[in-house]
Design a protein around this motif. Structure first.
Motif, mmCIF file in Angstrom:
data_model
loop_
_atom_site.group_PDB
_atom_site.id
_atom_site.type_symbol
_atom_site.label_atom_id
_atom_site.label_comp_id
_atom_site.label_asym_id
_atom_site.label_seq_id
_atom_site.Cartn_x
_atom_site.Cartn_y
_atom_site.Cartn_z
ATOM 1 N N ASP A 1 -8.329 -1.178 -19.597
ATOM 2 C CA ASP A 1 -7.953 -2.583 -19.695
ATOM 3 C C ASP A 1 -6.467 -2.808 -19.493
ATOM 4 N N SER A 2 -5.670 -1.754 -19.532
ATOM 5 C CA SER A 2 -4.238 -1.905 -19.288
ATOM 6 C C SER A 2 -3.780 -0.847 -18.288
ATOM 7 N N ARG A 3 -3.002 -1.303 -17.329
ATOM 8 C CA ARG A 3 -2.452 -0.413 -16.311
ATOM 9 C C ARG A 3 -0.991 -0.790 -16.105
ATOM 10 N N TYR A 4 -0.156 0.201 -15.938
ATOM 11 C CA TYR A 4 1.261 -0.035 -15.704
ATOM 12 C C TYR A 4 1.697 0.774 -14.500
ATOM 13 N N TYR A 5 2.637 0.222 -13.760
ATOM 14 C CA TYR A 5 3.102 0.865 -12.534
ATOM 15 C C TYR A 5 4.621 0.882 -12.476
ATOM 16 N N GLU A 6 5.136 1.917 -11.848
ATOM 17 C CA GLU A 6 6.558 1.946 -11.537
ATOM 18 C C GLU A 6 6.823 0.880 -10.476
ATOM 19 N N ASP A 7 7.978 0.243 -10.547
ATOM 20 C CA ASP A 7 8.232 -0.928 -9.707
ATOM 21 C C ASP A 7 8.046 -0.663 -8.218
ATOM 22 N N SER A 8 8.456 0.483 -7.739
ATOM 23 C CA SER A 8 8.422 0.738 -6.298
ATOM 24 C C SER A 8 7.007 0.906 -5.739
ATOM 25 N N VAL A 9 6.019 1.091 -6.620
ATOM 26 C CA VAL A 9 4.643 1.277 -6.130
ATOM 27 C C VAL A 9 3.750 0.075 -6.422
ATOM 28 N N LYS A 10 4.266 -0.885 -7.165
ATOM 29 C CA LYS A 10 3.463 -2.070 -7.478
ATOM 30 C C LYS A 10 3.014 -2.767 -6.205
ATOM 31 N N GLY A 11 1.733 -3.127 -6.177
ATOM 32 C CA GLY A 11 1.188 -3.789 -5.005
ATOM 33 C C GLY A 11 0.725 -2.834 -3.922
ATOM 34 N N ARG A 12 1.090 -1.559 -4.045
ATOM 35 C CA ARG A 12 0.670 -0.570 -3.042
ATOM 36 C C ARG A 12 -0.263 0.481 -3.640
ATOM 37 N N PHE A 13 -0.025 0.860 -4.877
ATOM 38 C CA PHE A 13 -0.830 1.886 -5.538
ATOM 39 C C PHE A 13 -1.734 1.239 -6.587
ATOM 40 N N THR A 14 -2.918 1.837 -6.770
ATOM 41 C CA THR A 14 -3.843 1.371 -7.801
ATOM 42 C C THR A 14 -4.387 2.576 -8.553
ATOM 43 N N ILE A 15 -4.241 2.559 -9.864
ATOM 44 C CA ILE A 15 -4.807 3.602 -10.702
ATOM 45 C C ILE A 15 -6.132 3.109 -11.258
ATOM 46 N N SER A 16 -7.110 4.001 -11.305
ATOM 47 C CA SER A 16 -8.417 3.649 -11.859
ATOM 48 C C SER A 16 -9.027 4.893 -12.477
ATOM 49 N N ASN B 1 -14.846 7.163 -16.461
ATOM 50 C CA ASN B 1 -14.975 8.043 -17.623
ATOM 51 C C ASN B 1 -16.274 8.848 -17.599
ATOM 52 N N ALA B 2 -17.309 8.307 -17.004
ATOM 53 C CA ALA B 2 -18.568 9.055 -16.901
ATOM 54 C C ALA B 2 -18.388 10.304 -16.037
ATOM 55 N N LYS B 3 -17.525 10.196 -15.040
ATOM 56 C CA LYS B 3 -17.237 11.335 -14.165
ATOM 57 C C LYS B 3 -16.005 12.109 -14.632
ATOM 58 N N ARG B 4 -15.357 11.645 -15.690
ATOM 59 C CA ARG B 4 -14.163 12.288 -16.217
ATOM 60 C C ARG B 4 -13.099 12.440 -15.129
ATOM 61 N N THR B 5 -12.925 11.403 -14.378
ATOM 62 C CA THR B 5 -12.016 11.454 -13.227
ATOM 63 C C THR B 5 -11.122 10.215 -13.198
ATOM 64 N N VAL B 6 -9.875 10.451 -12.834
ATOM 65 C CA VAL B 6 -8.905 9.387 -12.647
ATOM 66 C C VAL B 6 -8.455 9.408 -11.188
ATOM 67 N N TYR B 7 -8.202 8.233 -10.644
ATOM 68 C CA TYR B 7 -7.849 8.117 -9.240
ATOM 69 C C TYR B 7 -6.503 7.417 -9.075
ATOM 70 N N LEU B 8 -5.858 7.719 -7.970
ATOM 71 C CA LEU B 8 -4.677 6.962 -7.574
ATOM 72 C C LEU B 8 -4.844 6.627 -6.096
ATOM 73 N N GLN B 9 -5.168 5.376 -5.833
ATOM 74 C CA GLN B 9 -5.280 4.901 -4.460
ATOM 75 C C GLN B 9 -3.889 4.490 -3.996
ATOM 76 N N MET B 10 -3.443 5.094 -2.923
ATOM 77 C CA MET B 10 -2.088 4.849 -2.425
ATOM 78 C C MET B 10 -2.180 4.254 -1.023
ATOM 79 N N ASN B 11 -1.739 3.037 -0.889
ATOM 80 C CA ASN B 11 -1.748 2.344 0.391
ATOM 81 C C ASN B 11 -0.324 2.060 0.846
ATOM 82 N N SER B 12 -0.166 1.728 2.116
ATOM 83 C CA SER B 12 1.149 1.397 2.678
ATOM 84 C C SER B 12 2.177 2.448 2.306
ATOM 85 N N LEU B 13 1.824 3.683 2.497
ATOM 86 C CA LEU B 13 2.698 4.778 2.086
ATOM 87 C C LEU B 13 3.993 4.788 2.886
ATOM 88 N N LYS B 14 5.057 5.206 2.204
ATOM 89 C CA LYS B 14 6.389 5.267 2.790
ATOM 90 C C LYS B 14 6.904 6.703 2.712
#
Length: 125
Positions: A55-70, A73-86
């Motif tokens: 329910d809460s997610r925080y991002y470093e300023d330089s990745v806001k709007g480009r990266f998404t953490i999700s 829990n059923a799969k015991r996995t965390v993801y980081l979707q990274m778009n518009s990579l620099k």
């Protein structure tokens, strides 16, 4: 909790990657999860964090709007979707787990007690 990160690779600027972090061990319940990165010659820095419930997610300023953490829990996995990579996103990316409760702890690597081995992301210009 033991963590294993994967999904890194070489990508051109503007491209996308999705990192995964698989957790194993007796318990995963209650942990907030974070992604950090370390570029050559630089200190490890916070990228993103997500609470146990998601329910809460925080991002470093330089990745806001480009990266998404999700997380799944059923799969015991965390993801980081990274778009518009620099090119400046080039780094070794680490996932980590913490039971820390407050925001200032969640963005600080010192409060994470379990770490994955890191996965290299290289963004070419």
């Amino acid at each position: 909790v033991q963590l294993q990160a994967s999904g890194g690779g070489l990508v051109q600027a503007g491209g996308s990657l999705r990192l995964s972090c698989a957790a194993s061990g007796r318990t995963f319940s209650g942990y907030s999860m974070g992604w950090f990165r370390q570029a050559p010659g630089k200190e490890r820095e916070f990228v993103a964090t997500i609470t146990w419930t998601g329910d809460s997610r925080y991002y470093e300023d330089s990745v806001k709007g480009r990266f998404t953490i999700s997380r799944d829990n059923a799969k015991r996995t965390v993801y980081l979707q990274m778009n518009s990579l620099k090119p400046e996103d080039t780094a070794v990316y680490y996932c980590a787990a913490t039971l820390a409760g407050n925001y200032n702890a969640k963005i600080n690597a010192r409060y994470y007690n379990s770490w994955g081995q890191g996965t290299l992301v290289t963004v070419s210009s």
